[in-house]
Design a protein around this motif. Structure first.
Motif, PDB file in Angstrom:
ATOM      1  N   ASP A 119       0.829  -1.203   0.000  1.00 20.43           N
ATOM      2  CA  ASP A 119       0.000   0.000   0.000  1.00 20.43           C
ATOM      3  C   ASP A 119       0.867   1.258   0.000  1.00 20.43           C
ATOM      4  O   ASP A 119       0.552   2.245  -0.675  1.00 20.43           O
ATOM      5  N   ALA A 120       1.950   1.227   0.769  1.00 18.96           N
ATOM      6  CA  ALA A 120       2.851   2.381   0.831  1.00 18.96           C
ATOM      7  C   ALA A 120       3.489   2.639  -0.526  1.00 18.96           C
ATOM      8  O   ALA A 120       3.618   3.787  -0.958  1.00 18.96           O
ATOM      9  N   ARG A 121       3.898   1.549  -1.204  1.00 22.64           N
ATOM     10  CA  ARG A 121       4.486   1.708  -2.543  1.00 22.64           C
ATOM     11  C   ARG A 121       3.470   2.295  -3.508  1.00 22.64           C
ATOM     12  O   ARG A 121       3.781   3.175  -4.313  1.00 22.64           O
ATOM     13  N   ASP A 122       2.235   1.783  -3.431  1.00 28.29           N
ATOM     14  CA  ASP A 122       1.182   2.293  -4.309  1.00 28.29           C
ATOM     15  C   ASP A 122       0.932   3.777  -4.051  1.00 28.29           C
ATOM     16  O   ASP A 122       0.740   4.564  -4.986  1.00 28.29           O
ATOM     17  N   ASN A 123       0.904   4.152  -2.770  1.00 29.96           N
ATOM     18  CA  ASN A 123       0.702   5.558  -2.421  1.00 29.96           C
ATOM     19  C   ASN A 123       1.818   6.431  -2.982  1.00 29.96           C
ATOM     20  O   ASN A 123       1.569   7.511  -3.522  1.00 29.96           O
ATOM     21  N   PHE A 183       2.646  19.793 -11.066  1.00 30.99           N
ATOM     22  CA  PHE A 183       3.739  20.719 -11.333  1.00 30.99           C
ATOM     23  C   PHE A 183       3.705  21.178 -12.794  1.00 30.99           C
ATOM     24  O   PHE A 183       4.068  22.308 -13.107  1.00 30.99           O
ATOM     25  N   ALA A 184       3.280  20.282 -13.687  1.00 26.95           N
ATOM     26  CA  ALA A 184       3.189  20.643 -15.104  1.00 26.95           C
ATOM     27  C   ALA A 184       2.109  21.683 -15.334  1.00 26.95           C
ATOM     28  O   ALA A 184       2.286  22.636 -16.095  1.00 26.95           O
ATOM     29  N   ALA A 185       0.974  21.508 -14.655  1.00 21.19           N
ATOM     30  CA  ALA A 185      -0.164  22.394 -14.894  1.00 21.19           C
ATOM     31  C   ALA A 185      -0.087  23.690 -14.096  1.00 21.19           C
ATOM     32  O   ALA A 185      -0.440  24.759 -14.600  1.00 21.19           O
ATOM     33  N   ASP A 186       0.374  23.598 -12.845  1.00 17.28           N
ATOM     34  CA  ASP A 186       0.285  24.742 -11.936  1.00 17.28           C
ATOM     35  C   ASP A 186       1.622  25.283 -11.448  1.00 17.28           C
ATOM     36  O   ASP A 186       1.652  26.256 -10.685  1.00 17.28           O
ATOM     37  N   GLY A 187       2.732  24.650 -11.834  1.00 15.41           N
ATOM     38  CA  GLY A 187       4.034  25.094 -11.369  1.00 15.41           C
ATOM     39  C   GLY A 187       4.356  24.562  -9.984  1.00 15.41           C
ATOM     40  O   GLY A 187       3.568  23.840  -9.373  1.00 15.41           O
ATOM     41  N   LEU A 188       5.502  24.962  -9.481  1.00 17.76           N
ATOM     42  CA  LEU A 188       5.987  24.452  -8.195  1.00 17.76           C
ATOM     43  C   LEU A 188       5.171  24.986  -7.024  1.00 17.76           C
ATOM     44  O   LEU A 188       5.266  24.482  -5.906  1.00 17.76           O
ATOM     45  N   ASP A 189       4.320  25.988  -7.249  1.00 19.95           N
ATOM     46  CA  ASP A 189       3.566  26.608  -6.167  1.00 19.95           C
ATOM     47  C   ASP A 189       2.339  25.801  -5.742  1.00 19.95           C
ATOM     48  O   ASP A 189       1.683  26.154  -4.754  1.00 19.95           O
ATOM     49  N   VAL A 190       2.003  24.742  -6.462  1.00 19.86           N
ATOM     50  CA  VAL A 190       0.824  23.963  -6.082  1.00 19.86           C
ATOM     51  C   VAL A 190       1.019  23.414  -4.672  1.00 19.86           C
ATOM     52  O   VAL A 190       2.057  22.863  -4.341  1.00 19.86           O
ATOM     53  N   PRO A 191       0.035  23.599  -3.766  1.00 19.72           N
ATOM     54  CA  PRO A 191       0.193  23.187  -2.360  1.00 19.72           C
ATOM     55  C   PRO A 191       0.244  21.665  -2.189  1.00 19.72           C
ATOM     56  O   PRO A 191      -0.370  20.922  -2.961  1.00 19.72           O
ATOM     57  N   ILE A 192       0.963  21.230  -1.187  1.00 26.57           N
ATOM     58  CA  ILE A 192       1.022  19.804  -0.862  1.00 26.57           C
ATOM     59  C   ILE A 192      -0.378  19.278  -0.560  1.00 26.57           C
ATOM     60  O   ILE A 192      -0.727  18.151  -0.935  1.00 26.57           O
ATOM     61  N   ARG A 193      -1.189  20.082   0.099  1.00 24.77           N
ATOM     62  CA  ARG A 193      -2.555  19.668   0.421  1.00 24.77           C
ATOM     63  C   ARG A 193      -3.339  19.324  -0.846  1.00 24.77           C
ATOM     64  O   ARG A 193      -4.131  18.376  -0.873  1.00 24.77           O
ATOM     65  N   GLU A 194      -3.128  20.108  -1.908  1.00 24.47           N
ATOM     66  CA  GLU A 194      -3.827  19.859  -3.164  1.00 24.47           C
ATOM     67  C   GLU A 194      -3.313  18.583  -3.831  1.00 24.47           C
ATOM     68  O   GLU A 194      -4.086  17.808  -4.405  1.00 24.47           O
ATOM     69  N   ILE A 195      -2.004  18.351  -3.752  1.00 21.95           N
ATOM     70  CA  ILE A 195      -1.438  17.118  -4.301  1.00 21.95           C
ATOM     71  C   ILE A 195      -1.997  15.912  -3.554  1.00 21.95           C
ATOM     72  O   ILE A 195      -2.357  14.898  -4.171  1.00 21.95           O
ATOM     73  N   ALA A 196      -2.100  16.020  -2.232  1.00 25.15           N
ATOM     74  CA  ALA A 196      -2.662  14.935  -1.427  1.00 25.15           C
ATOM     75  C   ALA A 196      -4.114  14.671  -1.822  1.00 25.15           C
ATOM     76  O   ALA A 196      -4.537  13.510  -1.940  1.00 25.15           O
ATOM     77  N   VAL A 199      -2.549  14.362   3.893  1.00 26.06           N
ATOM     78  CA  VAL A 199      -1.359  15.208   3.819  1.00 26.06           C
ATOM     79  C   VAL A 199      -0.198  14.558   4.557  1.00 26.06           C
ATOM     80  O   VAL A 199       0.949  14.610   4.100  1.00 26.06           O
ATOM     81  N   ALA A 200      -0.488  13.923   5.680  1.00 32.80           N
ATOM     82  CA  ALA A 200       0.557  13.260   6.459  1.00 32.80           C
ATOM     83  C   ALA A 200       1.228  12.145   5.660  1.00 32.80           C
ATOM     84  O   ALA A 200       2.438  11.908   5.800  1.00 32.80           O
ATOM     85  N   THR A 201       0.450  11.484   4.806  1.00 33.45           N
ATOM     86  CA  THR A 201       1.016  10.415   3.975  1.00 33.45           C
ATOM     87  C   THR A 201       2.025  10.983   2.985  1.00 33.45           C
ATOM     88  O   THR A 201       3.090  10.396   2.750  1.00 33.45           O
ATOM     89  N   VAL A 202       1.695  12.124   2.402  1.00 31.40           N
ATOM     90  CA  VAL A 202       2.632  12.763   1.470  1.00 31.40           C
ATOM     91  C   VAL A 202       3.923  13.111   2.201  1.00 31.40           C
ATOM     92  O   VAL A 202       5.032  12.810   1.730  1.00 31.40           O
ATOM     93  N   TYR A 203       3.799  13.732   3.374  1.00 29.57           N
ATOM     94  CA  TYR A 203       4.989  14.135   4.119  1.00 29.57           C
ATOM     95  C   TYR A 203       5.779  12.950   4.664  1.00 29.57           C
ATOM     96  O   TYR A 203       6.986  13.046   4.876  1.00 29.57           O
ATOM     97  N   ARG A 204       5.089  11.830   4.875  1.00 30.79           N
ATOM     98  CA  ARG A 204       5.797  10.636   5.330  1.00 30.79           C
ATOM     99  C   ARG A 204       6.747  10.131   4.245  1.00 30.79           C
ATOM    100  O   ARG A 204       7.834   9.640   4.532  1.00 30.79           O
ATOM    101  N   HIS A 205       6.342  10.268   3.003  1.00 32.13           N
ATOM    102  CA  HIS A 205       7.191   9.844   1.882  1.00 32.13           C
ATOM    103  C   HIS A 205       8.165  10.944   1.472  1.00 32.13           C
ATOM    104  O   HIS A 205       9.311  10.666   1.084  1.00 32.13           O
ATOM    105  N   PHE A 206       7.706  12.203   1.549  1.00 31.17           N
ATOM    106  CA  PHE A 206       8.502  13.339   1.068  1.00 31.17           C
ATOM    107  C   PHE A 206       8.418  14.456   2.113  1.00 31.17           C
ATOM    108  O   PHE A 206       7.427  15.183   2.154  1.00 31.17           O
ATOM    109  N   PRO A 207       9.442  14.598   2.950  1.00 30.75           N
ATOM    110  CA  PRO A 207       9.411  15.557   4.064  1.00 30.75           C
ATOM    111  C   PRO A 207       9.192  17.007   3.645  1.00 30.75           C
ATOM    112  O   PRO A 207       8.676  17.807   4.417  1.00 30.75           O
ATOM    113  N   THR A 208       9.611  17.368   2.423  1.00 38.05           N
ATOM    114  CA  THR A 208       9.446  18.738   1.933  1.00 38.05           C
ATOM    115  C   THR A 208       8.941  18.706   0.495  1.00 38.05           C
ATOM    116  O   THR A 208       9.037  17.683  -0.197  1.00 38.05           O
TER     117      THR A 208
END
Length: 225
Positions: free
Chosen positions: A29-33, A45-58, A65-74
């Motif tokens: 499951d972690a790999r899939d996430n 990043f392609a559509a909105d640039g680097l400014d797209v919030p992590i919350r939106e990516i999640a 959001v915690a899952t995103v940060y667990r894989h990628f701290p920043t």
């Protein structure tokens, strides 16, 4: 009640099997996430640039959001992971071009292959040709190294008399930006259109253009979307 001497070991073995299965499922499951987060991040990043919030990516990846940060701290770590493979591919392509015995052929190879990579990954292409924040220096440094190697290849190709003498780095960046703008109904058609565009660019970069046959044309949408 008298317990069989083998009862506890058997139960322990069963617990270990079940635990291993649960651990494997969690890892899967972690790999899939992680894969889903990276795919969503590239598109965002392609559509909105680097400014797209992590919350939106999640949200788009359907994870917390915690899952995103667990894989990628920043966000920078996410950016690096999203484009690491494409950046490494570009570096390899440029080094292959420099290693060619004929600098002109090496130059053509680099143009063809770089455009193919950029056509299939618009997020990476946009990042490659954009001015990025200092926070992503790691990407900028790799990109700038590739560009310096391309300039060396340009110098060698000019010395052969095959490459026009007035070509500058900005011309190549402009070609990559135009290539990124190709729109097609599928990745296969986008790649095919990119091959034809690369051939057109190579002919225009040549000191004495030769009207060589172009790859087949691709029907593209006439309206932006």
């Amino acid at each position: 009640m008298i317990r069989n001497v083998t009862e506890h070991p058997v139960r322990l073995a069963k617990v270990r099997v079940v635990t291993a299965e649960v651990t494997h499922q969690l890892r899967s499951d972690a790999r899939d996430n992680r894969v889903r987060i990276l795919a969503v991040a590239r598109a965002a990043f392609a559509a909105d640039g680097l400014d797209v919030p992590i919350r939106e990516i999640a949200r788009r990846a359907q994870v917390g959001v915690a899952t995103v940060y667990r894989h990628f701290p920043t966000k920078e770590a996410l950016f690096a992971a999203a484009f690491a493979e494409a950046m490494a591919t570009c570096s390899t392509i440029v080094e292959e071009g420099l290693a060619a015995a004929d600098p002109w052929r090496g130059f053509c190879l680099v143009i063809e292959k770089l455009m193919a990579v950029h056509a299939l990954d618009r997020g990476f292409s946009r990042a490659f040709t954009s001015r990025l924040p200092q926070a992503v220096d790691f990407f900028t440094q790799d990109r700038d190294r590739s560009l310096r190697l391309i300039l060396e290849l340009v110098r060698r190709a000019k010395e052969t008399g095959e490459l026009r003498s007035d070509l500058v780095l900005e011309d190549l960046v402009m070609a990559l930006m135009a290539n990124e703008g190709i729109r097609a109904e599928s990745s296969e058609l986008r790649a095919a259109a990119s091959r034809r565009f690369a051939a057109l660019m190579i002919q225009s970069f040549r000191a004495n253009p030769v009207a060589e046959p172009l790859p087949p044309a691709v029907r593209l949408p006439l309206s932006a979307h």
